[in-house]
Design a protein around this motif. Structure first.
Motif, PDB file in Angstrom:
ATOM      1  N   GLU A  27     -10.218   5.943   8.474  1.00 27.54           N
ATOM      2  CA  GLU A  27      -9.849   7.363   8.720  1.00 27.54           C
ATOM      3  C   GLU A  27      -8.276   7.310   7.940  1.00 27.54           C
ATOM      4  OE1 GLU A  27      -8.072   9.530  12.299  1.00 27.54           O
ATOM      5  OE2 GLU A  27     -10.059  10.471  12.350  1.00 27.54           O
ATOM      6  N   CYS A  28      -8.060   8.307   7.100  1.00 26.28           N
ATOM      7  CA  CYS A  28      -6.717   8.167   6.557  1.00 26.28           C
ATOM      8  C   CYS A  28      -5.737   8.495   7.488  1.00 26.28           C
ATOM      9  CB  CYS A  28      -6.841   9.374   5.305  1.00 26.28           C
ATOM     10  SG  CYS A  28      -5.190   9.301   4.564  1.00 26.28           S
ATOM     11  N   ARG A  29      -4.611   7.486   7.129  1.00 29.76           N
ATOM     12  CA  ARG A  29      -3.512   7.537   8.008  1.00 29.76           C
ATOM     13  C   ARG A  29      -2.555   8.727   7.958  1.00 29.76           C
ATOM     14  NH1 ARG A  29      -0.324   2.424   7.314  1.00 29.76           N
ATOM     15  NH2 ARG A  29      -1.696   1.766   5.948  1.00 29.76           N
ATOM     16  N   LEU A  80       0.852  -1.130   0.056  1.00 27.05           N
ATOM     17  CA  LEU A  80       0.062  -0.111  -0.103  1.00 27.05           C
ATOM     18  C   LEU A  80       0.701   1.227  -0.122  1.00 27.05           C
ATOM     19  CD1 LEU A  80      -2.801  -0.906   2.267  1.00 27.05           C
ATOM     20  CD2 LEU A  80      -2.816  -0.983  -0.184  1.00 27.05           C
ATOM     21  N   ASP A  81       1.993   1.043   0.528  1.00 18.43           N
ATOM     22  CA  ASP A  81       3.034   2.570   0.598  1.00 18.43           C
ATOM     23  C   ASP A  81       3.462   2.806  -0.522  1.00 18.43           C
ATOM     24  OD1 ASP A  81       2.488   2.716   3.490  1.00 18.43           O
ATOM     25  OD2 ASP A  81       4.170   1.490   3.911  1.00 18.43           O
ATOM     26  N   SER A  82       3.543   2.006  -1.652  1.00 20.03           N
ATOM     27  CA  SER A  82       4.070   2.238  -2.768  1.00 20.03           C
ATOM     28  C   SER A  82       3.046   2.593  -4.021  1.00 20.03           C
ATOM     29  CB  SER A  82       4.903   1.050  -3.574  1.00 20.03           C
ATOM     30  OG  SER A  82       4.025   0.114  -3.925  1.00 20.03           O
ATOM     31  N   LEU A  83       1.706   2.639  -3.441  1.00 16.07           N
ATOM     32  CA  LEU A  83       0.508   3.028  -4.373  1.00 16.07           C
ATOM     33  C   LEU A  83       0.023   4.538  -4.251  1.00 16.07           C
ATOM     34  CD1 LEU A  83      -1.534  -0.313  -4.432  1.00 16.07           C
ATOM     35  CD2 LEU A  83      -0.015   0.761  -6.295  1.00 16.07           C
ATOM     36  N   VAL A  91      -9.200   1.457  -0.563  1.00 16.58           N
ATOM     37  CA  VAL A  91     -10.115   2.488  -0.459  1.00 16.58           C
ATOM     38  C   VAL A  91      -9.014   3.600  -0.387  1.00 16.58           C
ATOM     39  CG1 VAL A  91     -10.169   2.454   2.240  1.00 16.58           C
ATOM     40  CG2 VAL A  91     -11.657   3.968   0.737  1.00 16.58           C
ATOM     41  N   ALA A  92      -9.394   4.756  -1.377  1.00 21.11           N
ATOM     42  CA  ALA A  92      -8.211   5.754  -1.454  1.00 21.11           C
ATOM     43  C   ALA A  92      -8.748   7.102  -0.933  1.00 21.11           C
ATOM     44  CB  ALA A  92      -8.013   5.873  -2.923  1.00 21.11           C
ATOM     45  N   VAL A 110      -3.642   4.946  -0.106  1.00 19.85           N
ATOM     46  CA  VAL A 110      -4.411   3.971  -0.397  1.00 19.85           C
ATOM     47  C   VAL A 110      -4.396   3.138   0.887  1.00 19.85           C
ATOM     48  CG1 VAL A 110      -4.884   2.032  -1.616  1.00 19.85           C
ATOM     49  CG2 VAL A 110      -3.712   3.986  -2.718  1.00 19.85           C
ATOM     50  N   HIS A 111      -5.418   2.712   1.241  1.00 18.17           N
ATOM     51  CA  HIS A 111      -5.881   2.015   2.412  1.00 18.17           C
ATOM     52  C   HIS A 111      -6.374   0.573   2.169  1.00 18.17           C
ATOM     53  CE1 HIS A 111      -5.413   6.070   3.647  1.00 18.17           C
ATOM     54  NE2 HIS A 111      -4.806   5.716   4.721  1.00 18.17           N
ATOM     55  N   ASP A 112      -6.350  -0.278   3.158  1.00 16.15           N
ATOM     56  CA  ASP A 112      -7.361  -1.469   3.207  1.00 16.15           C
ATOM     57  C   ASP A 112      -8.608  -0.856   3.380  1.00 16.15           C
ATOM     58  OD1 ASP A 112      -5.490  -3.631   3.004  1.00 16.15           O
ATOM     59  OD2 ASP A 112      -4.889  -3.429   5.083  1.00 16.15           O
ATOM     60  N   ALA A 113      -9.709  -1.879   2.567  1.00 15.29           N
ATOM     61  CA  ALA A 113     -10.897  -1.185   2.589  1.00 15.29           C
ATOM     62  C   ALA A 113     -11.930  -1.103   3.739  1.00 15.29           C
ATOM     63  CB  ALA A 113     -11.833  -2.461   1.615  1.00 15.29           C
TER      64      ALA A 113
END
Lengths: 211, 211
Positions: free
Chosen positions: B34-36, A9-12, B19-20, B27-30
């Protein structure tokens, strides 16, 4: 890349406008990264961006003080003269039913643009001088981003030009120093925004924030 | 920047089960809420987007009607009162031969607001009928609406400036009309309507049409 491969995820990075996934490459300074599908500009890093943002935002703030309190326009009609500052423009509505409008005008041309500049300075200055951002820098930058469409100083300047033409036949007008301060403010703010690359600021904030 | 989904179909964050963040592109897991990176609330698609778009759109339209029927400016010259609506102000400018400024006011106060009502309605309805106009064209339309919509506020500023400047007791005085509030609200509501629109909805059809 296939959907069933495990994703790092960090590379996207996903396009904020159309959700398309991209690999997050390092963009050379001075060039632009655009989304493959919708062509939205994703990143445009500039050299010395943080220093420039701090300098230009500080300049804008100083100009804002001059623009608000110095005489803006002098009007003469039938031998009577009237000076007015932006403060007077704001207070013009402050009687009767139209009071809410004066609050709205004050907010759009002075309060929100000032708040946005302060929020940007709060976010960027600590990172430009030292390394680590101050606490709540993320909240400050989110606020700055959400205020962008509501900062209408440049629209106000065009409004002034139209107003000048409208009363041109009724009265004689002289532009005061505050008018020029306001015009300069608009240009400096626009220049500052060209140095602001939203995604780069967010990535820097994340990178330098304590986990 | 390289597109992670060069092979068909276009690989979006949603298609990859992710989920973006629309604010910073992270980009995160679905399941992430909250965005990190930036702390924004994450939603794969804003399901209430169209409802909010239409609610603000209707509110804007309701305010737009009195904004055109009631006077925007009331000019008092030696005890005589004349009132001008938005369109009346444009006609006055044209009568004086100020075609350029008249054109700018007509563009900002009539063409842009009316065009914006049609454009937002079209964007909202075409989400469910994706083949009416090319995605890129609709994306451009959305960007134009977002960029130009705020400029309608110009007429409100013209009223504010004129009211502040032209106060010469009985000789000559200009007062704001009730339409100034209605118009300011109409512009604000349509701005909120455009901001509520989730542009990812435009591109979802693209994903669905290419199996």
């Amino acid at each position: 890349m296939k959907p069933d491969e495990p994703l790092d995820l960090d590379s996207l990075i996903a396009c904020p406008v159309c959700d398309l996934l991209h690999t997050d490459a390092v963009i050379p300074v001075g060039s632009q990264a655009r989304c493959h599908r919708c062509h939205t500009v994703l990143m445009t890093p500039r050299s010395q961006a943080m220093t420039h943002i701090v300098m230009l935002a500080t300049t804008s703030l100083i100009l804002m003080v001059a623009a608000v309190f110095f005489p803006f326009l002098d009007v003469t009609a039938a031998g009577l003269e009237r000076h007015s500052s932006v403060m007077d423009t704001i207070l013009a509505f402050s009687t009767g039913l139209l009071m809410p409008l004066s609050f709205a005008v004050a907010a759009l041309i002075v309060v929100l643009p000032t708040l946005r500049l302060v929020a940007i300075l709060y976010t960027v200055t600590p990172m430009a001088i030292a390394y680590k951002p101050w606490p709540h820098a993320k909240a400050a930058f989110r606020l700055a981003e959400s205020l962008q469409p509501w900062s209408m100083a440049e629209i106000f300047i065009v409004g002034v030009a139209v107003a000048l033409v409208k009363i041109g036949g009724l009265a004689t007008l002289k532009l005061g120093p505050a008018f020029w301060a306001f015009a300069a403010l608009v240009i400096v703010t626009a220049l500052k925004d060209t140095f602001m690359c939203k995604l780069t600021v967010w990535k820097t904030l994340e990178h330098r924030s304590p986990r | 920047m390289e597109n992670a989904g060069t092979s068909q179909p276009p690989l979006t964050a949603r298609a990859a089960g992710l989920v973006a963040c629309t604010q910073c592109g992270r980009v995160h897991d679905a399941e992430t809420a909250e965005c990190r990176r930036c702390g924004s609330v994450l939603k794969s698609r804003d399901t209430t987007s169209l409802q909010r778009v239409m609610a603000w759109w209707v509110a804007g339209l309701i305010m737009y009607i009195p904004a055109n029927l009631y006077p925007m400016l009331r000019t008092t010259t030696l005890g005589k009162d004349t009132s001008n609506t938005i369109v009346g102000g444009v006609i006055e400018l044209v009568k004086h031969g100020d075609y350029g400024v008249g054109g700018i006011v007509f563009l900002a106060s009539v063409i842009v607001p009316v065009g914006k009502f049609f454009a937002i309605a079209y964007l909202a309805f075409s989400v469910h009928r994706p083949d009416t106009m090319h995605n890129k064209a609709r994306q451009h339309l959305y960007e134009v609406v977002e960029f130009i919509g705020r400029w309608s506020m110009m007429d409100v500023f013209v009223v504010a400036i004129l009211t502040a400047l032209v106060q010469f007791n009985i000789v000559l005085a200009i007062h704001p009309g009730i339409a100034a509030i209605c118009f300011a609200l109409s512009v604000a509501f349509t701005m909120l309507s455009a901001q509520s629109f989730d542009p990812r909805l435009i591109w979802d059809a693209d994903e669905a049409s290419q199996p």
